[in-house]
Scaffold this motif. Structure first.
Motif, PDB file in Angstrom:
ATOM      1  N   VAL A   1       0.779  -1.275  -0.297  1.00  0.00           N
ATOM      2  CA  VAL A   1      -0.087   0.073   0.069  1.00  0.00           C
ATOM      3  C   VAL A   1       0.765   1.132   0.046  1.00  0.00           C
ATOM      4  O   VAL A   1       1.835   1.394   0.831  1.00  0.00           O
ATOM      5  CB  VAL A   1      -0.911  -0.096   1.077  1.00  0.00           C
ATOM      6  N   ARG A   2       0.772   2.086  -0.861  1.00  0.00           N
ATOM      7  CA  ARG A   2       1.125   3.317  -1.132  1.00  0.00           C
ATOM      8  C   ARG A   2       0.512   4.454  -0.265  1.00  0.00           C
ATOM      9  O   ARG A   2      -0.397   5.320  -0.726  1.00  0.00           O
ATOM     10  CB  ARG A   2       1.492   3.834  -2.255  1.00  0.00           C
ATOM     11  N   ASP A   3       0.456   4.743   0.964  1.00  0.00           N
ATOM     12  CA  ASP A   3      -0.133   5.649   1.884  1.00  0.00           C
ATOM     13  C   ASP A   3      -0.276   7.244   1.468  1.00  0.00           C
ATOM     14  O   ASP A   3      -1.145   7.683   1.270  1.00  0.00           O
ATOM     15  CB  ASP A   3       0.318   5.336   3.324  1.00  0.00           C
ATOM     16  N   GLU A   4       1.041   7.700   1.317  1.00  0.00           N
ATOM     17  CA  GLU A   4       0.949   8.953   0.924  1.00  0.00           C
ATOM     18  C   GLU A   4       0.288   9.294  -0.495  1.00  0.00           C
ATOM     19  O   GLU A   4      -0.062  10.295  -0.696  1.00  0.00           O
ATOM     20  CB  GLU A   4       2.506   9.526   0.733  1.00  0.00           C
ATOM     21  N   ALA A   5       0.484   8.483  -1.335  1.00  0.00           N
ATOM     22  CA  ALA A   5      -0.035   8.477  -2.629  1.00  0.00           C
ATOM     23  C   ALA A   5      -1.660   8.519  -2.556  1.00  0.00           C
ATOM     24  O   ALA A   5      -2.284   9.327  -3.222  1.00  0.00           O
ATOM     25  CB  ALA A   5       0.335   7.550  -3.911  1.00  0.00           C
ATOM     26  N   LEU A   6      -2.056   7.802  -1.623  1.00  0.00           N
ATOM     27  CA  LEU A   6      -3.603   7.457  -1.269  1.00  0.00           C
ATOM     28  C   LEU A   6      -3.967   8.899  -0.868  1.00  0.00           C
ATOM     29  O   LEU A   6      -5.110   9.354  -1.046  1.00  0.00           O
ATOM     30  CB  LEU A   6      -3.923   6.360  -0.426  1.00  0.00           C
ATOM     31  N   LYS A   7      -3.370   9.389   0.331  1.00  0.00           N
ATOM     32  CA  LYS A   7      -3.843  10.528   0.903  1.00  0.00           C
ATOM     33  C   LYS A   7      -3.811  11.734  -0.059  1.00  0.00           C
ATOM     34  O   LYS A   7      -4.524  12.626   0.185  1.00  0.00           O
ATOM     35  CB  LYS A   7      -2.813  10.895   2.278  1.00  0.00           C
ATOM     36  N   ALA A   8      -2.864  11.621  -1.116  1.00  0.00           N
ATOM     37  CA  ALA A   8      -2.693  12.852  -2.118  1.00  0.00           C
ATOM     38  C   ALA A   8      -4.048  12.733  -2.981  1.00  0.00           C
ATOM     39  O   ALA A   8      -4.166  14.110  -3.684  1.00  0.00           O
ATOM     40  CB  ALA A   8      -1.587  12.717  -2.730  1.00  0.00           C
ATOM     41  N   LEU A   9      -5.076  11.872  -3.186  1.00  0.00           N
ATOM     42  CA  LEU A   9      -5.841  11.745  -4.064  1.00  0.00           C
ATOM     43  C   LEU A   9      -7.011  12.634  -3.576  1.00  0.00           C
ATOM     44  O   LEU A   9      -7.218  12.920  -2.425  1.00  0.00           O
ATOM     45  CB  LEU A   9      -6.470  10.418  -4.246  1.00  0.00           C
ATOM     46  N   PRO A  10      -7.329  13.414  -4.631  1.00  0.00           N
ATOM     47  CA  PRO A  10      -8.545  14.486  -4.075  1.00  0.00           C
ATOM     48  C   PRO A  10      -9.709  14.038  -3.388  1.00  0.00           C
ATOM     49  O   PRO A  10     -10.351  14.534  -2.535  1.00  0.00           O
ATOM     50  CB  PRO A  10      -8.919  15.154  -5.354  1.00  0.00           C
ATOM     51  N   SER A  11     -10.015  12.852  -3.709  1.00  0.00           N
ATOM     52  CA  SER A  11     -11.236  12.247  -3.242  1.00  0.00           C
ATOM     53  C   SER A  11     -11.064  11.514  -1.927  1.00  0.00           C
ATOM     54  O   SER A  11     -12.054  11.261  -1.293  1.00  0.00           O
ATOM     55  CB  SER A  11     -11.861  11.082  -4.125  1.00  0.00           C
ATOM     56  N   VAL A  12      -9.752  11.393  -1.521  1.00  0.00           N
ATOM     57  CA  VAL A  12      -9.499  10.412  -0.058  1.00  0.00           C
ATOM     58  C   VAL A  12      -9.251  11.672   0.876  1.00  0.00           C
ATOM     59  O   VAL A  12      -8.288  12.404   0.906  1.00  0.00           O
ATOM     60  CB  VAL A  12      -8.307   9.895  -0.438  1.00  0.00           C
ATOM     61  N   MET A  13     -10.233  11.490   1.881  1.00  0.00           N
ATOM     62  CA  MET A  13      -9.812  12.416   3.287  1.00  0.00           C
ATOM     63  C   MET A  13      -8.920  12.105   4.336  1.00  0.00           C
ATOM     64  O   MET A  13      -8.644  12.748   5.029  1.00  0.00           O
ATOM     65  CB  MET A  13     -11.391  12.355   3.772  1.00  0.00           C
ATOM     66  N   GLY A  14      -8.631  10.759   4.137  1.00  0.00           N
ATOM     67  CA  GLY A  14      -7.539  10.252   5.049  1.00  0.00           C
ATOM     68  C   GLY A  14      -7.601   8.595   4.911  1.00  0.00           C
ATOM     69  O   GLY A  14      -8.486   8.051   4.158  1.00  0.00           O
ATOM     70  N   VAL A  15      -6.985   8.011   5.548  1.00  0.00           N
ATOM     71  CA  VAL A  15      -6.616   6.708   5.933  1.00  0.00           C
ATOM     72  C   VAL A  15      -6.670   6.134   7.297  1.00  0.00           C
ATOM     73  O   VAL A  15      -5.864   6.898   8.193  1.00  0.00           O
ATOM     74  CB  VAL A  15      -5.614   5.958   5.157  1.00  0.00           C
ATOM     75  N   VAL A  16      -7.163   5.157   7.557  1.00  0.00           N
ATOM     76  CA  VAL A  16      -7.129   4.725   8.825  1.00  0.00           C
ATOM     77  C   VAL A  16      -6.947   2.958   8.878  1.00  0.00           C
ATOM     78  O   VAL A  16      -7.454   2.310   8.138  1.00  0.00           O
ATOM     79  CB  VAL A  16      -8.519   4.860   9.693  1.00  0.00           C
ATOM     80  N   GLU A  17      -5.605   2.739   9.725  1.00  0.00           N
ATOM     81  CA  GLU A  17      -5.465   1.106   9.897  1.00  0.00           C
ATOM     82  C   GLU A  17      -6.017   0.489  10.953  1.00  0.00           C
ATOM     83  O   GLU A  17      -5.544   1.031  12.049  1.00  0.00           O
ATOM     84  CB  GLU A  17      -3.826   1.108   9.893  1.00  0.00           C
ATOM     85  N   ASP A  18      -6.734  -0.266  10.757  1.00  0.00           N
ATOM     86  CA  ASP A  18      -7.469  -1.264  11.810  1.00  0.00           C
ATOM     87  C   ASP A  18      -7.223  -2.541  11.767  1.00  0.00           C
ATOM     88  O   ASP A  18      -6.346  -3.117  10.992  1.00  0.00           O
ATOM     89  CB  ASP A  18      -8.837  -0.697  12.209  1.00  0.00           C
ATOM     90  N   ASP A  19      -8.278  -3.549  11.806  1.00  0.00           N
ATOM     91  CA  ASP A  19      -8.472  -4.602  11.564  1.00  0.00           C
ATOM     92  C   ASP A  19      -8.374  -4.680   9.948  1.00  0.00           C
ATOM     93  O   ASP A  19      -7.996  -5.799   9.269  1.00  0.00           O
ATOM     94  CB  ASP A  19      -9.278  -5.541  12.055  1.00  0.00           C
ATOM     95  N   THR A  20      -8.955  -3.705   9.210  1.00  0.00           N
ATOM     96  CA  THR A  20      -9.041  -3.787   7.717  1.00  0.00           C
ATOM     97  C   THR A  20      -8.369  -2.301   7.471  1.00  0.00           C
ATOM     98  O   THR A  20      -8.167  -1.366   8.371  1.00  0.00           O
ATOM     99  CB  THR A  20     -10.592  -3.635   7.184  1.00  0.00           C
ATOM    100  N   TYR A  21      -8.084  -2.107   6.280  1.00  0.00           N
ATOM    101  CA  TYR A  21      -7.449  -0.922   5.875  1.00  0.00           C
ATOM    102  C   TYR A  21      -8.511   0.007   5.380  1.00  0.00           C
ATOM    103  O   TYR A  21      -9.353  -0.445   4.630  1.00  0.00           O
ATOM    104  CB  TYR A  21      -6.584  -1.101   4.744  1.00  0.00           C
ATOM    105  N   GLN A  22      -8.638   1.044   5.999  1.00  0.00           N
ATOM    106  CA  GLN A  22      -9.697   1.884   5.796  1.00  0.00           C
ATOM    107  C   GLN A  22      -9.404   3.380   5.189  1.00  0.00           C
ATOM    108  O   GLN A  22      -8.793   4.117   5.605  1.00  0.00           O
ATOM    109  CB  GLN A  22     -10.530   2.257   7.154  1.00  0.00           C
ATOM    110  N   ILE A  23     -10.201   3.483   3.867  1.00  0.00           N
ATOM    111  CA  ILE A  23     -10.089   4.704   3.173  1.00  0.00           C
ATOM    112  C   ILE A  23     -11.198   5.807   3.305  1.00  0.00           C
ATOM    113  O   ILE A  23     -12.354   5.158   3.050  1.00  0.00           O
ATOM    114  CB  ILE A  23      -9.808   4.405   1.835  1.00  0.00           C
ATOM    115  N   VAL A  24     -10.861   6.707   3.858  1.00  0.00           N
ATOM    116  CA  VAL A  24     -12.159   7.841   4.230  1.00  0.00           C
ATOM    117  C   VAL A  24     -12.230   8.528   2.882  1.00  0.00           C
ATOM    118  O   VAL A  24     -11.733   9.285   2.381  1.00  0.00           O
ATOM    119  CB  VAL A  24     -11.614   8.704   5.324  1.00  0.00           C
ATOM    120  N   LEU A  25     -13.644   8.257   2.418  1.00  0.00           N
ATOM    121  CA  LEU A  25     -14.067   9.024   1.352  1.00  0.00           C
ATOM    122  C   LEU A  25     -15.362   9.731   1.731  1.00  0.00           C
ATOM    123  O   LEU A  25     -15.697  10.673   0.632  1.00  0.00           O
ATOM    124  CB  LEU A  25     -14.493   7.816   0.338  1.00  0.00           C
ATOM    125  N   GLY A  26     -15.852   9.644   2.690  1.00  0.00           N
ATOM    126  CA  GLY A  26     -17.230  10.466   2.947  1.00  0.00           C
ATOM    127  C   GLY A  26     -18.535  10.108   2.740  1.00  0.00           C
ATOM    128  O   GLY A  26     -18.676   8.998   2.071  1.00  0.00           O
TER     129      GLY A  26
END
Length: 500
Positions: free
Chosen positions: A44-69
């Motif tokens: 997973v490329r965290d920083e590239a994900l966070k840089a996407l305009p549609s991504v508000m953030g990422v959270v790592e738990d038991d699953t990898y969570q991408i905040v889209l709203g």
């Protein structure tokens, strides 16, 4: 760019940044987050994900969570799932290749399936997950009834009654939840709408001049209400602005489908449910032997065609109304005919070690109501023994149906088991002893007639010559008669077994 194209573009941008389709093990979403199961977190490329305009953030738990709203995530997730499904898969291990082969076989079956069969499969997927709870609560109800009749443990029996009845009191909610899930909606919204049916407050509402009753419409009403909720929700997802989706979509879904349920579906489904119960009782009271003959004789062919799944909501409706289904004990006689036929085949083919070994290994399961190894490994490939097995089932069904005409109803408090496994779930209107005796008598008749019909009429001379051979000296498997369906590996059931 259309809304659909926009959502697909977001999904397409995310997929390579989480390691591609091969790195995804599961896809789900909550109110705001796309939740992914990953094989290798390091891809997973965290920083590239966070840089996407549609991504508000990422959270790592038991699953990898991408905040889209809110709103966005509900629209992007199906597009993401589609991209994962469409992507080429990496080289597979031997076990994975075997699993893929099984999946391809299922895909071929699905391709040839008719819309009606696909609809029945959806119905089965709604009700089959409920079977364990039906069985457990049914057995507890039977135990409680026995204790009450004997006058034992009076301080415990009210608790057992509550345990046994709680699930059935709320079964409409579970049906609504599973229905929405199966038809592509939000499961909890389907459950919320179905919960209206069992809410005590509906007794204050009048429809067509009659006050509603809590539970009116039962599982059929819950099924219809949840399907309606799915269509309302999908409409909202399409037309409601994303910024308002989280507030408007669930509100409109519950409100619109809830009003239709209260002022229409509950009344209509209640009438249909009552008609089903009345017809089943009338049929067995007035034509029990004939009805049992047809039901017991035709159930195996229905299983082969997959049409038996249409009976699941009927069984559930009868259990909800009367406490037991009077149809299942009759249909269970099909398995008895199958067992009797298999025993006759065992004697008629003394030299065929392969088929005899299959029968010896499969008979214990057959007595417990699991008939697939005997069907697919023995009677169906042989042809005529399958027909004579149906004759045995018809005779057993006629026996049980005859007693229904005489006023002794035999029912099951749950669906799923048959054969000897059904004894703990039996119930009726004339006491447990009489109910068990009638059901046991039906099984014996099914065994006997299935055996006799197969032994004397289940084999032609050509069939005997072809199959009564020493298979152990050859490849170890029985030949297949021309024109008959070839079996899978001896003793191995087909996918999607049906207990008979």
């Amino acid at each position: 760019m259309s809304t659909d194209d926009k959502n697909r573009a977001i999904a397409a941008a995310i997929l390579p940044l989480v390691g591609g389709a091969g790195n995804i093990t599961s896809v789900a979403h909550c109110m705001t987050r796309l939740r992914l199961g990953l094989r290798d977190r390091s891809l997973v490329r965290d920083e590239a994900l966070k840089a996407l305009p549609s991504v508000m953030g990422v959270v790592e738990d038991d699953t990898y969570q991408i905040v889209l709203g809110p709103g966005t995530v509900a629209r992007v997730t199906p597009e993401f799932e589609a991209l994962v499904a469409e992507a080429p898969k990496p080289a597979a291990s031997a076990d994975e290749l075997a699993a893929q082969g099984a999946a391809l076989k299922e895909a071929r079956k699905a391709k040839n399936a008719t819309p009606f069969k696909l609809f029945l499969r959806k119905i089965a997927n709604i009700f089959v997950p409920l079977i364990p709870a039906l069985i457990g609560c049914g057995i507890i109800a039977g135990l409680n009834g026995l204790l009450v009749n004997l006058g034992w443990l009076p301080g415990v029996t009210p608790a057992l009654a509550a345990i046994a009845s709680g699930f059935m009191a709320l079964i409409a909610v579970f049906v609504g939840y599973n229905t929405a899930k199966e038809f592509g909606g939000t499961p909890i919204l389907g459950g919320a709408v179905a919960a209206i049916i069992v809410y005590a407050g509906v007794a204050k509402i009048e429809v067509f001049g009659q006050a509603l009753s809590p539970g009116q419409g039962g599982v059929l009403g819950a099924l219809g209400a949840a399907v309606l909720a799915v269509y309302v929700e999908k409409w909202c997802r399409r037309w409601v602005p994303e910024s308002l989706d989280v507030l408007v979509t669930p509100t409109l879904t519950v409100l619109v489908s809830g009003l239709v349920t209260v002022f229409g579906l509950m009344f209509v489904a209640g009438e249909v449910s009552q008609a089903i119960g009345d017809f089943a009782n009338w049929l067995l009271e007035n034509a029990g032997a004939g009805a049992g003959l047809l039901l017991g004789g035709l159930f195996l062919p229905l299983v082969m065609l997959g049409l038996h799944q249409a009976l699941i909501p009927i069984h559930t409706t009868l259990i909800e109304q009367q406490g037991y289904t009077v149809l299942l004990p009759i249909l269970a006689m099909a398995g008895a005919g199958q067992v009797g036929a298999a025993m006759a085949v065992y004697l008629k083919l003394p030299r065929n070690g392969s088929i005899r070994r299959t029968i010896k290994s499969a008979l214990p399961a057959g007595f417990l109501g699991v008939g697939e190894p005997l069907i697919y490994g023995v009677s169906l490939p042989l042809g005529r023994p399958f027909v004579t097995a149906c004759v045995g089932g018809a005779a057993g069904g006629a026996f049980v149906g005859l007693f229904s005409m005489l006023g002794d109803k035999v029912g099951s408090t749950a669906i799923g088991p048959s054969g000897w496994a059904l004894f703990p779930l039996l119930d009726g209107n004339k006491g447990l002893g009489a109910t068990i005796a009638i059901y046991a008598g039906g099984l014996l008749v099914g065994y006997l007639v299935g055996f006799v019909a197969t032994y004397f009429w289940g084999f032609s001379r050509e069939l005997i010559e072809e199959f009564d051979v020493d298979t152990d000296a050859g490849a170890g498997t029985a030949p297949v008669a021309a024109g008959n369906t070839p079996p899978p590996a001896v003793g191995t059931p087909e996918p999607e077994p049906a207990k008979v």
